[in-house]
Write a protein that holds these residues in place. Structure first.
Motif, short mmCIF file in Angstrom:
data_model
loop_
_atom_site.label_atom_id
_atom_site.label_comp_id
_atom_site.label_asym_id
_atom_site.label_seq_id
_atom_site.Cartn_x
_atom_site.Cartn_y
_atom_site.Cartn_z
N LYS A 20 0.87 -1.18 0.00
CA LYS A 20 0.00 0.00 0.00
C LYS A 20 0.91 1.22 0.00
CE LYS A 20 -3.35 -2.57 2.78
NZ LYS A 20 -4.04 -2.65 4.11
N VAL A 21 0.64 2.15 -0.90
CA VAL A 21 1.56 3.24 -1.19
C VAL A 21 1.03 4.58 -0.69
CG1 VAL A 21 2.70 4.53 -3.05
CG2 VAL A 21 2.43 2.03 -3.24
N PHE A 22 1.95 5.37 -0.13
CA PHE A 22 1.66 6.78 0.18
C PHE A 22 2.57 7.63 -0.69
CE2 PHE A 22 1.59 10.86 2.20
CZ PHE A 22 0.35 10.94 2.82
N LEU A 23 1.99 8.61 -1.40
CA LEU A 23 2.75 9.53 -2.24
C LEU A 23 2.93 10.86 -1.51
CD1 LEU A 23 0.93 9.05 -5.68
CD2 LEU A 23 3.03 7.94 -4.90
N LEU A 24 4.17 11.29 -1.37
CA LEU A 24 4.48 12.56 -0.72
C LEU A 24 5.27 13.41 -1.71
CD1 LEU A 24 4.44 14.29 1.90
CD2 LEU A 24 6.61 13.19 2.52
N ALA B 37 -2.15 9.45 -8.03
CA ALA B 37 -2.78 8.42 -7.20
C ALA B 37 -3.94 7.77 -7.95
CB ALA B 37 -3.27 9.04 -5.90
N LYS B 38 -4.75 8.59 -8.60
CA LYS B 38 -5.90 8.07 -9.35
C LYS B 38 -5.45 7.15 -10.48
CE LYS B 38 -10.02 9.57 -11.90
NZ LYS B 38 -10.81 10.74 -12.37
N LYS B 39 -4.41 7.56 -11.22
CA LYS B 39 -3.92 6.74 -12.34
C LYS B 39 -3.34 5.42 -11.85
CE LYS B 39 -2.96 10.23 -15.86
NZ LYS B 39 -1.95 10.79 -16.79
N VAL C 163 -2.70 3.05 -3.96
CA VAL C 163 -2.30 4.28 -3.27
C VAL C 163 -3.37 4.60 -2.23
CG1 VAL C 163 -1.75 6.73 -3.49
CG2 VAL C 163 -1.08 5.12 -5.30
N THR C 164 -3.00 4.46 -0.98
CA THR C 164 -3.97 4.64 0.10
C THR C 164 -3.92 6.04 0.71
OG1 THR C 164 -2.40 3.69 1.67
CG2 THR C 164 -4.01 2.20 0.68
N GLY C 165 -2.95 6.84 0.28
CA GLY C 165 -2.85 8.21 0.78
C GLY C 165 -1.88 9.02 -0.03
N PHE C 166 -2.07 10.34 -0.02
CA PHE C 166 -1.16 11.22 -0.76
C PHE C 166 -1.24 12.62 -0.17
CE2 PHE C 166 -5.23 11.00 -3.00
CZ PHE C 166 -5.58 12.35 -3.10
N TYR C 167 -0.15 13.37 -0.40
CA TYR C 167 -0.09 14.73 0.13
C TYR C 167 0.98 15.51 -0.60
CZ TYR C 167 0.27 18.55 3.58
OH TYR C 167 0.28 19.78 4.21
N SER C 168 0.65 16.75 -0.98
CA SER C 168 1.61 17.68 -1.55
C SER C 168 2.00 18.67 -0.47
CB SER C 168 1.00 18.43 -2.75
OG SER C 168 1.87 19.44 -3.21
N MET D 103 -0.88 11.24 8.64
CA MET D 103 -1.48 10.86 7.36
C MET D 103 -0.94 9.52 6.87
SD MET D 103 -1.51 14.53 5.37
CE MET D 103 -2.43 13.93 3.95
N ILE D 104 0.38 9.34 6.99
CA ILE D 104 0.99 8.10 6.51
C ILE D 104 0.53 6.91 7.36
CG2 ILE D 104 3.17 6.86 6.19
CD1 ILE D 104 4.46 9.62 5.58
N LEU D 105 0.58 7.08 8.68
CA LEU D 105 0.21 5.99 9.56
C LEU D 105 -1.27 5.65 9.43
CD1 LEU D 105 2.29 7.04 12.70
CD2 LEU D 105 2.76 5.13 11.15
N THR D 106 -2.12 6.65 9.31
CA THR D 106 -3.56 6.42 9.15
C THR D 106 -3.88 5.71 7.84
OG1 THR D 106 -4.06 8.38 10.48
CG2 THR D 106 -5.82 7.54 9.07
N SER D 107 -3.08 5.99 6.81
CA SER D 107 -3.33 5.38 5.50
C SER D 107 -3.04 3.89 5.47
CB SER D 107 -2.47 6.08 4.44
OG SER D 107 -1.10 5.67 4.54
N GLY D 108 -2.26 3.41 6.44
CA GLY D 108 -1.86 2.00 6.43
C GLY D 108 -0.80 1.68 5.40
N ALA D 109 -0.14 2.69 4.87
CA ALA D 109 0.85 2.48 3.82
C ALA D 109 2.04 1.66 4.30
CB ALA D 109 1.34 3.82 3.28
N THR D 110 2.51 0.79 3.41
CA THR D 110 3.74 0.03 3.65
C THR D 110 4.87 0.51 2.75
OG1 THR D 110 3.06 -1.65 2.05
CG2 THR D 110 2.45 -2.02 4.36
N VAL D 111 4.56 1.42 1.84
CA VAL D 111 5.54 1.99 0.91
C VAL D 111 5.37 3.50 0.92
CG1 VAL D 111 6.29 2.15 -1.50
CG2 VAL D 111 5.48 -0.05 -0.58
#
Length: 258
Positions: A105-109, A120-122, A132-137, A155-163
């Motif tokens: 599960k990916v978070f984009l920063l 994230a949508k693509k 992609v479970t979360g993202f932030y600019s 945000m990252i921890l709440t998203s459950g991201a592993t990447v």
């Protein structure tokens, strides 16, 4: 069991050991750890910025993000790289490789507010799931703002991201990863990916494949952003060839202790 990075083949380029793997090999071995993608600009910064050098030393994996480094290494050092593995090559391939792996599960920063959402949508559309479970600019100067840092942690921890894929430019993205990775225990993979978010979103056009293949992607990017990149590419990065020659004749010395 995760791969020991020291067991992988590598090529010494100035003061950095860069792993020498093909893209399929990278996808097979990279299960956890910090991945940086050195290019000529990074290598030149690493000759004079000791903090950046110390940060780089803490990365587990380093892939070659430069056709010019590939050519120089083959010609000067007799050790050619199998492939150019830029963040903008590896990260989309990584997402596709793991599209059915529910543990990824990916978070984009990074990127802009519009590009990170579009990317994230693509990626979610192409994977057929919420990869992609979360993202932030983040705003300019976020790295110096404790409240922003706390917000990003949450945000990252709440998203459950592993990447965690960080694309805010070098050396900021590399410093941020090393400084904060231990506060994110649920994240296994940390990647510094530069402009990749904007490339995926389509807000910045990457050079056509044939231009990249002949080692001229830097020129294509310079034409897109001459004010920001001309001095970097035409002035700041030129000493690379001199340092590489010194390494070839055994006269290169590390500017900092290992």
């Amino acid at each position: 069991m995760p791969i020991d990075p020291t067991s992988l083949p590598s090529v010494q380029v100035l003061n950095v050991k860069i792993h020498n793997l093909s893209l399929p090999e990278w996808l097979e071995v990279y299960e956890e750890g910090v991945l940086f993608t050195p290019n000529i600009d990074h290598l030149m910064k690493l000759q004079k910025d000791e903090d950046f050098f110390r940060t780089y030393q803490q990365a587990d994996f380093k892939s070659c993000d430069s056709r010019i480094i590939m050519a120089v290494s083959s010609f000067f050092f007799g050790e050619g790289f199998k492939a150019q593995i830029a963040g903008s090559d590896f990260f989309p391939a990584f997402c596709d490789y793991h599209k059915e792996n529910q543990d990824v599960k990916v978070f984009l920063l990074g990127g802009t507010a519009s590009s990170v959402q579009a990317a994230a949508k693509k990626l979610n559309q192409s994977s057929g799931r919420k990869l992609v479970t979360g993202f932030y600019s983040p705003p300019f100067g976020f790295e110096h703002n404790p409240s922003e840092t706390a917000k990003i942690y949450d945000m990252i921890l709440t998203s459950g991201a592993t990447v965690l894929a960080v694309g805010v430019g070098a050396p900021k993205q590399e410093h941020w990863i090393i400084q904060h990775k231990d506060r994110l225990p649920s994240v296994k993979c940390f990647m510094a990916i530069g402009k990749t978010i904007d490339f995926i979103a389509g807000e910045t056009q990457r050079a056509p494949a044939w231009i990249s293949k002949i080692g001229m992607e830097w020129f294509y990017r310079m034409l897109q952003e001459p004010g920001r990149l001309a001095k970097r590419y035409l002035v700041d990065d030129m000493p690379f060839f001199y340092y590489a020659f010194l390494q070839k004749i055994g006269r290169y010395t590390f500017p900092f202790s290992k």
